[in-house]
Every structure is written in structure tokens, then in C-alpha cells.
Scaffold this motif. Sequence first.
Motif, short mmCIF file in Angstrom:
data_model
loop_
_atom_site.label_atom_id
_atom_site.label_comp_id
_atom_site.label_asym_id
_atom_site.label_seq_id
_atom_site.Cartn_x
_atom_site.Cartn_y
_atom_site.Cartn_z
N THR A 1 32.02 -14.46 -0.38
CA THR A 1 32.38 -15.29 0.64
C THR A 1 32.41 -16.69 -0.29
N TYR A 2 32.49 -17.94 0.23
CA TYR A 2 32.43 -19.13 -0.23
C TYR A 2 31.04 -19.51 -0.66
N ARG A 3 29.81 -18.65 -0.34
CA ARG A 3 28.52 -19.14 -0.49
C ARG A 3 28.01 -18.34 -1.62
N GLN A 4 28.70 -17.71 -2.46
CA GLN A 4 27.86 -16.83 -3.41
C GLN A 4 28.49 -17.32 -4.89
N SER B 1 38.77 -14.98 -0.24
CA SER B 1 39.59 -14.77 0.93
C SER B 1 38.81 -15.86 1.94
N GLY B 2 39.51 -16.91 2.41
CA GLY B 2 39.03 -17.77 3.54
C GLY B 2 38.90 -16.88 4.79
N ASN B 3 39.50 -15.99 5.13
CA ASN B 3 39.65 -15.21 6.21
C ASN B 3 38.34 -14.31 6.07
N LEU B 4 37.24 -14.52 6.76
CA LEU B 4 36.07 -13.95 6.82
C LEU B 4 35.95 -12.51 7.26
N ALA B 5 35.23 -11.55 6.48
CA ALA B 5 34.97 -10.28 6.93
C ALA B 5 36.12 -9.38 6.23
N ILE C 1 29.23 -10.91 3.49
CA ILE C 1 29.49 -11.26 4.64
C ILE C 1 28.34 -12.35 5.21
N GLY C 2 28.47 -13.31 6.14
CA GLY C 2 27.58 -14.27 6.71
C GLY C 2 27.18 -13.46 8.09
N ASP C 3 26.04 -13.91 8.89
CA ASP C 3 25.58 -13.61 9.92
C ASP C 3 26.90 -13.74 11.02
N GLY C 4 27.33 -14.94 11.03
CA GLY C 4 28.22 -15.02 12.04
C GLY C 4 29.68 -14.04 12.08
N SER C 5 30.03 -13.79 10.74
CA SER C 5 31.07 -13.01 10.42
C SER C 5 31.06 -11.62 10.80
N THR C 6 29.81 -11.16 11.03
CA THR C 6 29.59 -9.64 11.43
C THR C 6 30.17 -9.56 12.92
N ALA C 7 30.51 -10.60 13.58
CA ALA C 7 31.21 -10.42 14.88
C ALA C 7 32.50 -9.88 14.83
N GLU C 8 33.18 -9.98 13.51
CA GLU C 8 34.46 -9.82 13.33
C GLU C 8 34.59 -8.16 13.19
N SER C 9 35.77 -7.61 13.81
CA SER C 9 35.99 -6.36 13.74
C SER C 9 36.09 -5.62 12.35
N ASN D 1 22.19 -13.49 6.27
CA ASN D 1 21.83 -14.24 7.64
C ASN D 1 21.06 -15.43 7.25
N ASN D 2 21.94 -16.48 7.35
CA ASN D 2 21.29 -18.12 6.94
C ASN D 2 20.91 -18.77 8.18
N GLN D 3 20.92 -17.89 9.56
CA GLN D 3 20.54 -18.40 10.57
C GLN D 3 21.62 -19.36 11.50
N TRP D 4 22.74 -19.54 10.61
CA TRP D 4 23.75 -20.40 11.35
C TRP D 4 25.13 -20.07 10.96
N ALA D 5 26.10 -20.20 11.83
CA ALA D 5 27.52 -19.88 11.36
C ALA D 5 28.16 -20.90 12.07
N ILE D 6 28.35 -22.15 11.04
CA ILE D 6 28.60 -23.45 11.43
C ILE D 6 27.74 -24.11 12.22
N SER D 7 28.09 -24.21 13.69
CA SER D 7 27.23 -24.62 14.65
C SER D 7 26.69 -23.60 15.63
N ALA E 1 24.48 -28.57 5.24
CA ALA E 1 25.51 -28.50 6.23
C ALA E 1 26.62 -27.45 5.72
N HIS E 2 27.12 -26.95 6.74
CA HIS E 2 28.05 -25.95 6.45
C HIS E 2 29.01 -26.03 5.46
N SER E 3 29.77 -27.28 5.49
CA SER E 3 30.46 -27.75 4.59
C SER E 3 30.57 -29.27 4.34
#
Length: 409
Positions: free
Chosen positions: A131-134, A180-184, A210-218, A240-246, A310-312
Motif C-alpha cells: 500500500t502507500y505506507r511501505q 493500487s489506490g484501491n485498497l485490499a 493491508i492496513g487494519d481498516g482495509s481488512t473490512a474489504e471483501s 494495524n496502526n490503530q487508525w484508518a484515517i479517522s 496524520a493519515h496524509s
Amino acid sequence: MDTGHLSLHVPEPAVRPGGQPDFSNVRIARAGAVPRPDIDAAAEDIRDLAYSIIRVLNRDGEAVGPWAGLLSDDDLRTGLRNMMMLRAFDARMLMAQRQGKTSFYMQHLGEEAVSCAFRKALRKGDMNFPTYRQAGLLIADEYPMVEMMNQIYSNENDPLRGRQLPIMYSSKEHGFFTISGNLATQYVQAVGWAMASAIKNDSRIAAAWIGDGSTAESDFHSALVFASTYRAPVVLNVVNNQWAISTFQGIARGGSGTFAARGLGFGIPALRVDGNDYLAVHAVACWAAERARRNLGPTLIEYVTYRAGAHSTSDDPSAYRPKTESEAWPLGDPVLRLKKHLILRDLWSEERHVQAEAEIMDEVIAAQREAEEHGTMHAGGRPSVRDIFEGVYAEMPPHLRRQRQTAGY
Ligand SMILES: Cc1ncc(C[n+]2csc(CCOP(=O)(O)OP(=O)(O)O)c2C)c(N)n1
Ligand SMILES: [Mg+2]
């Protein structure tokens, strides 16, 4: 009892802005306490590892326990240098964004150990789907910083010719699949790539991110089905960085306890690791990479870390979390922890650290100067309009050729 009044449960973070940060609910295993299982352990025999936290560096900076001892003195100093480089790079690029030299930037503050240490567990030819954070995967593999900056500035030397959002690098040579900007999507792509490698009887393995938040994606869940069924040679990373933006991690985690535990329902061995401990990240990554290489199948790793920034550049965390939350994070700072370990072992000193910081910043600034000679967002050289039409098809279809001619290129 039937109350006749149904209601939804909506998890809430423990504190909001103005509140006192409290991480007392984050259960942290003692460094060295979590066992290191055999490489061919079955998922059901190591269930506990999905609920604990593997740690090597203790509070005093010593490396302890069964996951310690894999890295040489030079490896450790290189690791520290890579993380410091990523931090300095982030600082300069954040500033460049504020100066209007690029439209957008995303930093890694607090998470540097995850990508920098993971890279060292891979071999040439292995493929990350990041993703964008590696960006640490690139820095730790010595991808030239100036190329990253050219991409961020979308200038005339941008290897991606201005066709990607800033920071969405790509390097086949460095095992860094186009972001890819489309996470997961990274998960299905990585598992597919790993399956292809196995089908070809190749030896290369893949790493999904993947980030914590994006694991919710199918996509995350369907990738796990394929990885599990076909025992694909892939390392499945969840940062798992505790946050998915807000949005706090409790939303995507739901009732599963931990993100690592998501692997267990698929029969995938799952480990949880201190993401701010360079040695622990590296040791767990090596364990998982070796499993993949020995055709033992996928491993899911949850890195427990904290997004200190900040997220970005388009985000302001003070709107949704206490300003002091980052300081209260109980796993500390990855750079300071490795530095402490090296100083304790007489491999480093405060003076060398200050000197290294200055040298690294000089190196980053020199790369930045070089990149800026080739343009920034609003000034100097930029890719040709012609590039819009290139690089998609092996042979340009007639309608695109016509459009290019109409555009005058
Ligand atoms: C499929 C998809 N949905 C939504 C977004 C918008 N978006 C960009 S970043 C982000 C948060 C992701 O959080 P997390 O997965 O925890 O990763 P982190 O940013 O913390 O590294 C969202 C929702 C996206 N890029 N892709
Ligand atoms: Mg996150």
C-alpha cells in the motif's frame, strides 16, 4: 430475553480529543516470552500466537528470547540507517508538499520498522504488493531516493510519467508492485501472483500488504480463501496502526479480538508481532518467508504499531484523537528502540547518531536538489502529454493512436 427493541452495536474508541489517552487495555507480552514454533507448525497448534505479541527488544534495550539473534551488527546498523532515512525522506517530502511542489504526501512516522525490516526477509525476485505506507521496502532495498522524488513531483524524469498519484511508486526490479489506490486489491493480487509462481514451479514468493481498516474489504477475505485452499506461497501482512484515517481499528476488527485471529478461521498460521521492534518484525517475517519458500503455505502477520502522524497531507488527526495519544503509545518509537539497543551493545553512540542524522539529511537534500532540477508540480520539466497514451497496451490500438494525433502528440 426478547426485548422487542433491537439496536446495533457501534464500537467507539476509548478516548476522543480532549480526553486522556489510555492504552491500558492493550495487552503486551513481555519481550522474549512468546515461543518460536517449528516452521511447519499447524495453525491450530499455535493459536495463542494470534492473540499475543512477539517481542524481542525489552524495556532496557536488550534483545531477548527465542526470536532474537538473527541479525549481525552490520545488519542492525543498516536497519537503523534505513529507518532514519525513511523518516528524513518523509520530513522533506512533507515540507515539499506544504511548499506546493507536490499535491500530496503520506508519511510513515512511527511505522518505519515494519517495511524496513520486512524487506530484509525477502530475496531478489520476490514480489511485494504494497500500500502507500511501505516505502521502507524501497529504501531498505536501496531504490534510488531521487527516483521516488521524481515520481512525487511528476517531473520529466518521473518513471511513471505522471500517471500515478504521488507516492504510488512502482519497481519490478525492486520487487515493488505498482501501488493500487484501491485498497485490499493488494491481497487478491499477491495471492494470485503467488499461486502463479507455484503453478510455474518457480521459487519466488509474494507478500501482501493491508492496513487494519482495509481488512473490512471483501478482497481481504476472498484472498484468504484462495491462499488457504491452495497453500499459496505468500506472506499476508496486516499493518494495524490503530487508525484508518479517522476510523479506529475496533470497527474493522469487530468481534475477532485481533486482526491476526482472522487467519485462524481459514486455517492459516497467524502471528502477532510488535511492529515497533525492528528485530521482532524481521524475525517473524523470516519465519513466514521461510514457510512460503518451503512450500508450507501462507502465514498471516499482524504488526501492532501506531500511526504517529496524520493519515496524509489531507488529514488533521486532532479532529478525532487526543493530541497526546501518540506519546502514550506503549510500544514506543522504532528508531529510538533500535538506537537504544545498539548503544547498549556499544555498536552505536549518541554522537554517532547525531552525525548520522546530519549525513542522512544531507543525502536526502542532495537527492531532492537533483530531482527538482527536473521539475516539480508547478515548475520545470514535466512528462509529455504523449505519455498518457503509452505503456498500457503492448500495441497501441487505432482509437488511441487517433486520440493521440488529435491531441497533437
Ligand atoms: C477500496 C478503497 N476504499 C476506500 C479507500 C479510501 N481510503 C484511502 S486510505 C483509507 C484508510 C485505510 O486505512 P488502513 O487500511 O487502516 O490503512 P492505513 O492508512 O492506516 O495505513 C481509506 C478508507 C480506498 N483507497 N480504497
Ligand atoms: Mg490503519
